[in-house]
Scaffold this motif. Structure first.
Motif, short mmCIF file in Angstrom:
data_model
loop_
_atom_site.label_atom_id
_atom_site.label_comp_id
_atom_site.label_asym_id
_atom_site.label_seq_id
_atom_site.Cartn_x
_atom_site.Cartn_y
_atom_site.Cartn_z
N ARG A 23 17.60 -30.04 -13.58
CA ARG A 23 17.23 -30.41 -15.10
C ARG A 23 17.55 -29.25 -15.93
O ARG A 23 18.26 -29.48 -16.81
CB ARG A 23 15.77 -30.88 -15.22
CG ARG A 23 15.65 -32.23 -14.69
CD ARG A 23 13.86 -32.67 -14.95
NE ARG A 23 13.65 -33.78 -14.32
CZ ARG A 23 12.51 -34.05 -13.45
NH1 ARG A 23 11.82 -32.77 -13.31
NH2 ARG A 23 12.52 -34.96 -13.03
N LEU A 24 17.12 -28.18 -15.43
CA LEU A 24 17.49 -26.91 -16.32
C LEU A 24 19.00 -26.84 -16.58
O LEU A 24 19.56 -26.41 -17.65
CB LEU A 24 16.98 -25.85 -15.74
CG LEU A 24 16.99 -24.22 -16.66
CD1 LEU A 24 16.30 -24.63 -17.87
CD2 LEU A 24 16.57 -23.06 -15.84
N GLU A 25 19.59 -26.97 -15.43
CA GLU A 25 21.28 -26.78 -15.36
C GLU A 25 21.83 -27.77 -16.23
O GLU A 25 22.87 -27.39 -17.05
CB GLU A 25 21.68 -27.07 -13.97
CG GLU A 25 23.19 -26.32 -13.86
CD GLU A 25 23.52 -26.33 -12.37
OE1 GLU A 25 24.83 -26.54 -12.24
OE2 GLU A 25 22.78 -26.27 -11.45
N LYS A 26 21.21 -29.03 -16.27
CA LYS A 26 21.86 -30.09 -17.08
C LYS A 26 21.24 -30.12 -18.65
O LYS A 26 21.80 -30.77 -19.45
CB LYS A 26 21.37 -31.72 -16.67
CG LYS A 26 22.00 -31.96 -15.27
CD LYS A 26 21.60 -33.25 -14.91
CE LYS A 26 21.77 -33.52 -13.24
NZ LYS A 26 20.58 -34.41 -13.12
N GLY A 27 20.38 -29.24 -18.98
CA GLY A 27 20.06 -28.93 -20.22
C GLY A 27 19.02 -30.12 -20.63
O GLY A 27 18.48 -30.26 -21.74
N GLU A 28 18.39 -30.63 -19.41
CA GLU A 28 17.22 -31.64 -19.77
C GLU A 28 16.04 -30.95 -20.17
O GLU A 28 14.95 -31.56 -20.90
CB GLU A 28 17.03 -32.67 -18.73
CG GLU A 28 18.10 -33.55 -18.59
CD GLU A 28 18.36 -34.19 -17.08
OE1 GLU A 28 19.12 -34.97 -16.87
OE2 GLU A 28 17.19 -34.12 -16.41
N ILE A 29 15.70 -29.78 -19.77
CA ILE A 29 14.66 -29.01 -19.99
C ILE A 29 15.00 -27.46 -20.63
O ILE A 29 16.27 -27.00 -20.27
CB ILE A 29 13.51 -28.77 -19.03
CG1 ILE A 29 14.27 -28.13 -17.84
CG2 ILE A 29 13.06 -30.12 -18.69
CD1 ILE A 29 13.26 -27.74 -16.60
N ASP A 30 14.31 -26.90 -21.34
CA ASP A 30 14.90 -25.79 -22.01
C ASP A 30 14.34 -24.43 -21.06
O ASP A 30 15.12 -23.51 -20.94
CB ASP A 30 14.01 -25.50 -23.40
CG ASP A 30 14.16 -26.68 -24.29
OD1 ASP A 30 15.62 -27.08 -24.58
OD2 ASP A 30 13.55 -27.18 -24.89
N LEU A 31 13.23 -24.52 -20.38
CA LEU A 31 12.87 -23.24 -19.69
C LEU A 31 12.28 -23.90 -18.35
O LEU A 31 11.57 -24.92 -18.13
CB LEU A 31 11.64 -22.66 -20.41
CG LEU A 31 12.08 -21.96 -21.69
CD1 LEU A 31 10.57 -21.72 -22.44
CD2 LEU A 31 13.00 -20.81 -21.46
N MET A 32 12.50 -23.16 -17.29
CA MET A 32 11.89 -23.31 -16.06
C MET A 32 11.20 -22.16 -15.59
O MET A 32 11.89 -20.89 -15.51
CB MET A 32 13.07 -23.73 -15.07
CG MET A 32 12.57 -23.85 -13.60
SD MET A 32 11.72 -25.78 -13.48
CE MET A 32 11.04 -25.51 -11.80
N PRO A 33 10.02 -22.18 -15.19
CA PRO A 33 9.23 -20.90 -14.87
C PRO A 33 9.50 -20.57 -13.33
O PRO A 33 10.09 -21.29 -12.59
CB PRO A 33 7.88 -21.48 -15.07
CG PRO A 33 7.76 -23.07 -14.74
CD PRO A 33 9.06 -23.51 -14.97
N ASP A 34 9.21 -19.12 -13.22
CA ASP A 34 8.94 -18.56 -11.96
C ASP A 34 10.45 -18.72 -11.26
O ASP A 34 10.56 -19.00 -10.25
CB ASP A 34 8.13 -19.63 -11.10
CG ASP A 34 7.52 -18.93 -9.70
OD1 ASP A 34 7.55 -17.80 -9.50
OD2 ASP A 34 7.41 -19.69 -8.83
N VAL A 35 11.14 -18.24 -12.00
CA VAL A 35 12.74 -18.24 -11.49
C VAL A 35 13.05 -16.75 -11.07
O VAL A 35 13.20 -15.94 -11.84
CB VAL A 35 13.72 -18.71 -12.37
CG1 VAL A 35 15.07 -18.64 -11.62
CG2 VAL A 35 13.39 -20.33 -12.62
N ALA A 36 13.29 -16.28 -9.89
CA ALA A 36 13.58 -15.05 -9.34
C ALA A 36 15.01 -14.79 -9.94
O ALA A 36 15.76 -15.58 -9.89
CB ALA A 36 13.58 -14.88 -8.05
N TYR A 37 15.60 -13.56 -10.33
CA TYR A 37 16.71 -13.32 -10.86
C TYR A 37 17.50 -13.00 -9.83
O TYR A 37 17.29 -12.17 -8.88
CB TYR A 37 16.45 -12.23 -11.90
CG TYR A 37 18.06 -11.61 -12.47
CD1 TYR A 37 18.50 -12.00 -13.44
CD2 TYR A 37 18.74 -10.53 -11.49
CE1 TYR A 37 19.69 -11.71 -13.81
CE2 TYR A 37 19.83 -10.04 -12.09
CZ TYR A 37 20.41 -10.72 -12.98
OH TYR A 37 21.82 -10.31 -13.34
#
Lengths: 696, 118
Positions: free
Chosen positions: A88-102
């Motif tokens: 969803r984040l990649e498609k831009g359906e959501i603005d933020l995704m929590p807990d993502v390791a860099y």
């Protein structure tokens, strides 16, 4: 080794964040208008999860809610699995995704803020008493890990580095994974320290000493669109982390100590084994610490070795690269290094080359330009075409690729050189050839166009000529025949003695006049017919008539001639045969065939048979004449061809008769067939369809 | 002796046909154009008409039609045509001709044809 490198990168990120953070302190406060921010939620308690109330909860949620309050955002949550969240984040359906390791890969797809929300690591959990004490103990085991995670990838890599046979089972969430271990469908699971700490005991699982992959965790944003959001998160996180009493530390405390601090089960208490447990725990802790120190030492040694090896590898890459390479100092343009290929290709000694300025390599007209260009190239990769002078004075065309490099502390640039002189020459030649070809093609096209114009003109003239020919024929058919008719007519009167009695010599000569005139008339008539057929201007008059009667009539007209040669002229077959065709044209053909037979046969007979076959009326004219040689058969129907032979007397004729006859029969839907045997005679058979096909 | 009208523009043909008819002992009336032919057919009331088809101005077919339109229906009209035209028998009969002779003119043929109608 990975842990070390990640820690270093983490430090870099932090420093960068600090650098960014200070000027931000003085930037104007967040915008006042309410902004909707959509945040993904997945199940990874206590970092982020759905509470029993159905609302999102966890460390990341606490923090983002705090930031939202500060910034005046309105938060919307979208629940799903980890994988769904990322997509969803990649498609831009959501603005933020929590807990993502860099990771560097992820940064290509998402944007990250700079201050980590928290640092975590991965840890292996297993059923109590599993005996798993090290990574090696996982050999042959089934291990669950969250799909699409760094964890999974790192674990897979570690397993392959250690050449372990581990069955990796990707799961959509930790809960499923833990349940699988509890049920015995898996032997161990990779999870993060937070989740394990909070949930391990619920499933009867315990942590093992296998830990790896410490990593900073961030909110990730849809690539490129949400920089203001990320800036705000960094700004607020920095403030939160500075204040020990902030919501940040409150949340950490709440989720990692207060609630997670498990109470000992009642039965343990009852059995009074508290001390025993404490003892075992501390012993295990000591062992663990010792082994970790050892491991760390080994890792550092390896890194050191790796660095030396890596430097050697790069030196080798430079020195032995088949492409000439050089390194020069920015600003002074002094040459700092050249490789073997440079020395070999350019012909300068290494010492000479290193005494040069970069500009010394260039011909005079390019020196100024390259100096200006080199000064402006900071931070940019560059590709360009230039010229270099070799030691022997020859100038070569080069393609150069250059980029920044730090070389023994110098701010420098490295350039890779391709000698494209030959290629350039070939290109020039090719261009010349192309131009020549182009010119030739253009010239030729012009010629052809001219030719076309001329041809169009010729075509017009030909059309006119064709018209003229048709008019000529039409007029000739009348004009040529009129005087001939007159000659033949008066000769006839004289021969019949209507104008007075003739002596034998006069009669003989007048007969010759009449014969020649008649031959000339036939010739003219044939030529006119031929022209009409060729021009497609012949008109047919179709009417019903009796073919048998017509044939007998024609045969009779040759009776006198045949009698004179003592030829038997025989007609046999149908007495009556009605067909529909052009009577006059059929007559013309039959006259030609019977006439030929009588003309060319000197003794024997000419036999005419009238009949039908499957769907045609057929008149066959068979003679006992000289016959036709096989090799002459093909000439038979060509025009102006009379078959001549030393054995045969020359016969008067137009040479057009059979040609015209065949054309006419084809026009009438029938044909002429010939059979002949040389010396034995010939048969010419005319066929006319019994049933006329209606023409559309 | 019968009166025969010859419509023919060619002088030599006119002489040829007139000569043959003369040897048969008939009287000849000569017309060199179609219009003249119609006028003489009305004025002279011939017993038979020999009509050349390829005439300048109004052709033989048209002349024949006009003669028939003048009410001269019983007088036989024999068309004299070139070989190339003789295929149009239907056309000749439709125009009101009773028979036809092909050029080149054979004295025997013309005698037979005239004999058949008189």
């Amino acid at each position: 080794m990975l842990t070390m490198r990640d820690s270093i990168r983490c430090l870099h990120v932090l420093l960068a964040a600090m650098a960014l953070f200070f000027p931000l302190l003085f930037s104007p406060p967040a915008r006042a208008e309410a902004q909707t921010v959509t945040v993904g939620v997945y199940e990874n308690a206590p970092k982020v999860f759905t509470a029993e109330s159905g609302k999102p909860a966890g460390i990341f949620i606490d923090i983002i809610e705090h930031i939202a309050k500060t910034e005046g955002w309105e938060l919307h949550y979208v629940h799903g699995t980890w994988g769904e969240g990322l997509s969803r984040l990649e498609k831009g359906e959501i603005d933020l995704m929590p807990d993502v390791a860099y990771t560097a890969e992820r940064e290509k797809v998402y944007s990250f803020h700079r201050i980590p929300v928290l640092n975590g690591w991965s840890q292996v959990y297993a059923r109590k008493g599993s005996g798993i004490q090290s990574f090696l103990d996982l050999n042959g085991k089934r291990v669950v890990a969250l799909e699409q995670t760094i964890q999974l990838e790192t674990f897979r890599r570690l397993a392959s580095n250690f050449a372990l046979k581990i069955t990796l089972i990707p799961v959509p969430d930790y809960k499923t994974g833990f349940q699988m271990i509890a049920d015995g469908r898996a032997d161990a699971g990779v999870t993060n320290r937070f989740y394990g700490l909070m949930n391990g005991r619920k499933y009867g699982l315990e942590d093992t000493p296998v830990m790896f992959d410490p990593a900073p965790f961030f909110f990730a944003a849809h690539k490129g669109l949400n920089q203001p959001l990320l800036d705000a998160i960094d700004r607020d996180l920095a403030a939160l982390k500075k204040d020990p009493k902030s919501a940040y530390y409150a949340s950490m405390g709440r989720w990692t100590t207060e609630e997670v601090q498990f109470k000992l089960p009642v039965w343990l208490d009852v059995l009074g084994l508290v001390l025993g447990v404490a003892l075992i725990t501390s012993l295990a802790g000591a062992v663990l610490l010792k082994s970790q120190v050892k491991a760390r030492t080994r890792q550092l040694e390896k890194i050191n070795n790796d660095l030396t090896e890596s430097e050697q590898r790069y030196r080798h890459l430079f020195e032995h690269n088949p492409a000439p390479m050089l390194i020069y100092q920015r600003g002074t343009l002094e040459m700092l290094a050249v490789n073997d290929a440079f020395v070999n290709h350019y012909g300068y000694s290494r010492e000479a080359a290193l005494s040069f300025l970069l500009t010394d390599l260039y011909p005079d007209e390019e020196k100024e330009k390259i100096a200006t260009m080199a000064a402006g190239l900071k931070g940019l990769a560059y590709v360009g075409e230039w010229h270099h002078r070799k030691a022997d004075g020859s100038i070569m065309t080069i393609m150069v690729r250059s980029h920044d490099i730090e070389y023994w502390g110098y701010d420098a640039r490295i350039a890779v050189i391709s000698d494209v002189t030959e290629m350039k020459q070939m290109e020039d030649q090719l261009r010349n050839v192309n131009e020549t070809l182009d010119n030739k093609v253009r010239e030729r096209t012009a010629q052809l166009e001219q030719k076309n114009l001329e041809l169009e003109g010729v075509n017009e003239k030909l059309k006119e000529l064709d018209q003229l020919k048709s008019m000529f024929i039409a007029s000739m058919s009348h004009e040529l025949r009129t005087p001939l008719n007159s000659i033949i007519g008066f000769t006839g009167i004289l021969l019949q003695g209507l104008a007075g009695t003739l002596n034998d010599e006069q009669r003989k000569q007048l007969s010759m006049v009449k014969g020649s005139s008649q031959h000339l008339l036939e010739l003219i008539t044939d030529i006119i017919d031929l022209s009409k057929i060729e021009a497609g201007k012949i008109t047919l008059t179709i009417e019903p008539f009796d073919l048998a009667a017509l044939t007998r009539d024609i045969v009779e007209s040759f009776r006198v001639t045949a009698d004179r040669k003592s030829l038997k002229l025989i007609v046999e077959g149908s007495e009556r045969l009605r067909i529909e065709s052009d009577m006059r044209r059929i007559r013309q053909v039959l006259v030609n065939l019977v006439g030929n037979a009588v003309k060319f046969t000197d003794e024997g007979e000419v036999r005419i048979a009238i009949g039908t076959d499957a769907d045609s009326a057929v008149v066959a004219v068979r003679d006992s004449g000289p016959g036709i040689k096989a090799e002459d058969m093909s000439k038979l129907f060509q025009y102006f061809s009379q078959i001549t032979s030393a054995d045969l007397p020359k016969h008067e004729g137009t040479g057009l008769g059979l040609y015209i006859s065949r054309k006419l029969m084809i026009l009438l839907g029938g044909g002429i067939q010939v059979e002949s045997e040389f010396g034995r005679g010939s048969t010419f058979a005319v066929s006319v369809p019994l049933q006329r096909e209606e023409r559309a | 002796m019968k009166k025969i009208l010859i419509v023919e523009d060619n002088e030599k043909n006119m002489y040829l046909i007139s000569f043959i008819i003369g040897t048969m002992g008939h009287q000849v009336v000569q017309a060199k154009t179609g219009e003249e032919g119609v006028a003489l057919a009305v004025a002279e009331r011939p017993d038979l008409i020999l009509m050349d088809i390829q005439l300048p101005g109004i052709d033989g077919l048209e002349t024949t039609k006009r003669i028939r339109e003048e009410g001269i229906t019983a007088v036989p009209i024999i068309a004299v045509t070139s070989f190339a035209m003789s295929g149009d028998r239907e056309r000749l009969l439709a125009a009101g001709c009773n028979g036809y002779i092909e050029k080149p003119i054979d004295p025997g043929t013309i005698k037979d044809e005239i004999g058949a109608f008189l």
